[in-house]
Design a protein around this motif. Structure first.
Motif, short mmCIF file in Angstrom:
data_model
loop_
_atom_site.label_atom_id
_atom_site.label_comp_id
_atom_site.label_asym_id
_atom_site.label_seq_id
_atom_site.Cartn_x
_atom_site.Cartn_y
_atom_site.Cartn_z
N ILE A 81 35.08 -52.24 -10.94
CA ILE A 81 35.58 -53.00 -12.19
C ILE A 81 37.00 -52.63 -12.13
O ILE A 81 37.41 -51.55 -12.76
N PRO A 82 37.94 -53.49 -12.13
CA PRO A 82 39.37 -53.31 -12.17
C PRO A 82 39.82 -53.43 -13.39
O PRO A 82 40.93 -52.95 -13.88
N HIS A 83 39.03 -54.28 -14.54
CA HIS A 83 39.57 -54.87 -15.38
C HIS A 83 38.42 -54.81 -16.54
O HIS A 83 37.60 -55.52 -16.30
N VAL A 84 38.74 -54.62 -17.76
CA VAL A 84 37.73 -54.92 -18.83
C VAL A 84 38.81 -55.63 -19.81
O VAL A 84 39.77 -54.75 -20.32
N MET A 85 38.69 -56.76 -20.16
CA MET A 85 39.66 -57.71 -20.88
C MET A 85 38.96 -58.14 -22.17
O MET A 85 37.82 -58.72 -21.90
N LYS A 86 39.77 -58.47 -23.22
CA LYS A 86 39.08 -59.07 -24.40
C LYS A 86 39.49 -60.61 -24.08
O LYS A 86 40.59 -61.25 -23.51
N PHE A 87 38.79 -61.57 -24.58
CA PHE A 87 38.91 -63.09 -24.25
C PHE A 87 38.66 -63.71 -25.54
O PHE A 87 38.01 -63.04 -26.52
N ASP A 88 39.26 -64.95 -25.64
CA ASP A 88 38.92 -65.70 -27.02
C ASP A 88 38.30 -66.98 -26.64
O ASP A 88 38.65 -67.92 -25.96
N LEU A 89 36.89 -67.02 -27.06
CA LEU A 89 35.96 -68.27 -26.88
C LEU A 89 36.51 -69.50 -27.36
O LEU A 89 36.30 -70.41 -26.58
N GLU A 90 37.70 -69.56 -27.96
CA GLU A 90 38.16 -71.01 -28.39
C GLU A 90 39.21 -71.40 -27.56
O GLU A 90 39.69 -72.61 -28.01
N LYS A 91 39.70 -70.73 -26.96
CA LYS A 91 40.93 -70.97 -26.30
C LYS A 91 40.69 -71.83 -24.87
O LYS A 91 39.33 -71.74 -24.60
N GLU A 92 41.39 -72.80 -24.57
CA GLU A 92 41.02 -73.63 -23.45
C GLU A 92 40.95 -72.58 -22.21
O GLU A 92 39.86 -72.69 -21.48
N ASN A 93 41.97 -71.76 -22.01
CA ASN A 93 41.88 -70.52 -21.05
C ASN A 93 41.38 -69.28 -21.76
O ASN A 93 42.34 -68.93 -22.26
N MET A 94 40.31 -68.97 -21.77
CA MET A 94 39.61 -67.84 -22.51
C MET A 94 40.35 -66.63 -22.48
O MET A 94 40.41 -65.67 -23.07
N THR A 95 41.05 -66.26 -21.39
CA THR A 95 42.00 -65.08 -21.05
C THR A 95 43.52 -65.18 -21.30
O THR A 95 44.08 -64.60 -20.85
N ASP A 96 43.72 -66.43 -21.86
CA ASP A 96 45.18 -66.68 -22.02
C ASP A 96 45.85 -65.33 -22.68
O ASP A 96 45.34 -64.71 -23.58
N PRO A 97 47.00 -65.01 -22.10
CA PRO A 97 47.95 -65.61 -21.25
C PRO A 97 47.62 -65.49 -19.67
O PRO A 97 48.21 -66.02 -18.75
N ILE A 98 46.65 -64.61 -19.42
CA ILE A 98 46.18 -64.12 -17.95
C ILE A 98 45.34 -65.25 -17.31
O ILE A 98 44.43 -65.74 -18.27
#
Length: 260
Positions: free
Chosen positions: A134-151
Motif C-alpha cells: 500500500i503506497p498511498h491512502v488517499m481521501k476522495f470525493d464521491l461527487e467529483k468527476e475525477n474522485m481523486t482530483d487533482p491527482i
C-alpha cells in the motif's frame, strides 16, 4: 425507522474504531465473524487463487478502516491504492499501517486467512505484505468527476469495494451512478469485486444509526451488467447471526470484469 433521522456515512461520518470493534473484533460477544470476516476472506481467496486476476494496480474503495479484504489481493498486485471518504477512517487505517501503539489488532482475521489458504504457520507475514503493497491512502470525493482530483490515478487492473455502495447510496440511481464512476477507474477488461449486505436498511456504530441502501441480488447483477460488466462469480450467504446492530438479510460477493 424514519430514514431522515439516520446519519449518512460519507456526509456525517462515524467512529471508525468503534465500527471495527462492533463488527470485526475478536471479542467473545462479536457475532459477525462468519459473515464479515470469513465470508469475504474465503471468497476473495478463492477468486484470486484461480490466477486470472492480477496486475500492477488494485484500488480499494471500501467503507470503514478494513484491511482483511486485501490479504489475498496483496499476493497478486504490485500496488494497492486505498481510497477513503473520511479523515477518521484514514487515521485509523494509517495507525495500523504504521504499526503504531493502539492500532486495531487484525491478528484473528490474519490467522483465519492463513487457515483458509492452508498456510496458517506463515500468517504473520501476510500483514507485512499488505503494508508493503500500500503506497498511498488517499481521501476522495464521491461527487467529483475525477474522485481523486487533482491527482489522476493510473487505470486500475482491479477494484475491491466492501459495503461502500451500501453505505453511500440513497436509491438505485445512486448505485448505478457510483458504479459507473468506479468503472471509469478500471482498464478495459479490468475486474471489480463487490461485497455487500442484502436487504439492509440501517447499521449502528456506537450510538449512531446510519442509513443503508436496500437492494437484492437481482438488482446488483442487473446494475453491473447495465454498466458493461460480465459477471464471473456470485455467492450469496444468508445471515448467520442475531443482532440488532444492523438488519441485513444476507451477504453477497460478486466478481465481474469490464468488457473491452
Amino acid at each position: 425507522m424514519d430514514p431522515t433521522t439516520r446519519k449518512i456515512y460519507h456526509v456525517h461520518g462515524y467512529d471508525s474504531r468503534q465500527h471495527l470493534e462492533d463488527y470485526l473484533s475478536n471479542k467473545s460477544d462479536m457475532v459477525f465473524g462468519e459473515d464479515f470476516l470469513k465470508f469475504p476472506i474465503e471468497n476473495l481467496a478463492k477468486t484470486f487463487t484461480q490466477g486470472h486476476i492480477n496486475g500492477d494496480v488494485l484500488v480499494d474503495l471500501s467503507a470503514g478502516s478494513f484491511v482483511h479484504q486485501l490479504y489475498a489481493a496483496c499476493e497478486f498486485f504490485q500496488h494497492i491504492i486505498v481510497l477513503k471518504v473520511s479523515d477518521r477512517c484514514i487515521m485509523e487505517l494509517k495507525r495500523w499501517l504504521d504499526s503504531r501503539t493502539g492500532a486495531f489488532d487484525w491478528g484473528h482475521a490474519t490467522k483465519l486467512h492463513g487457515e483458509i489458504q492452508g498456510n496458517s504457520d506463515q500468517f504473520p507475514d501476510t500483514e507485512g505484505k499488505v503494508r508493503s503493497t500500500i503506497p498511498h491512502v488517499m481521501k476522495f470525493d464521491l461527487e467529483k468527476e475525477n474522485m481523486t482530483d487533482p491527482i489522476v490515478l493510473p487505470p486500475a487492473d482491479c477494484i475491491i469495494s466492501v459495503v461502500l455502495l451500501d453505505s453511500i447510496c440513497k436509491d438505485q440511481d445512486d448505485y448505478r451512478r457510483y458504479l459507473r464512476k468506479f468503472s471509469r477507474m478500471l482498464k478495459p477488461g479490468g475486474h471489480i469485486m463487490l461485497i455487500g449486505a442484502l436487504g439492509i436498511t440501517y447499521f449502528t456504530v456506537g450510538k449512531d444509526k446510519l442509513h443503508a441502501f436496500t437492494y437484492d441480488e437481482d438488482f446488483a447483477r442487473k446494475a453491473l451488467v447495465g454498466e458493461g460488466f460480465v459477471i464471473d462469480y456470485c455467492k450469496v450467504q444468508k445471515r448467520t447471526n442475531v443482532s440488532d446492530l444492523m438488519d441485513y438479510k444476507a451477504m453477497i460477493f460478486i466478481a465481474a470484469h469490464k468488457e473491452k
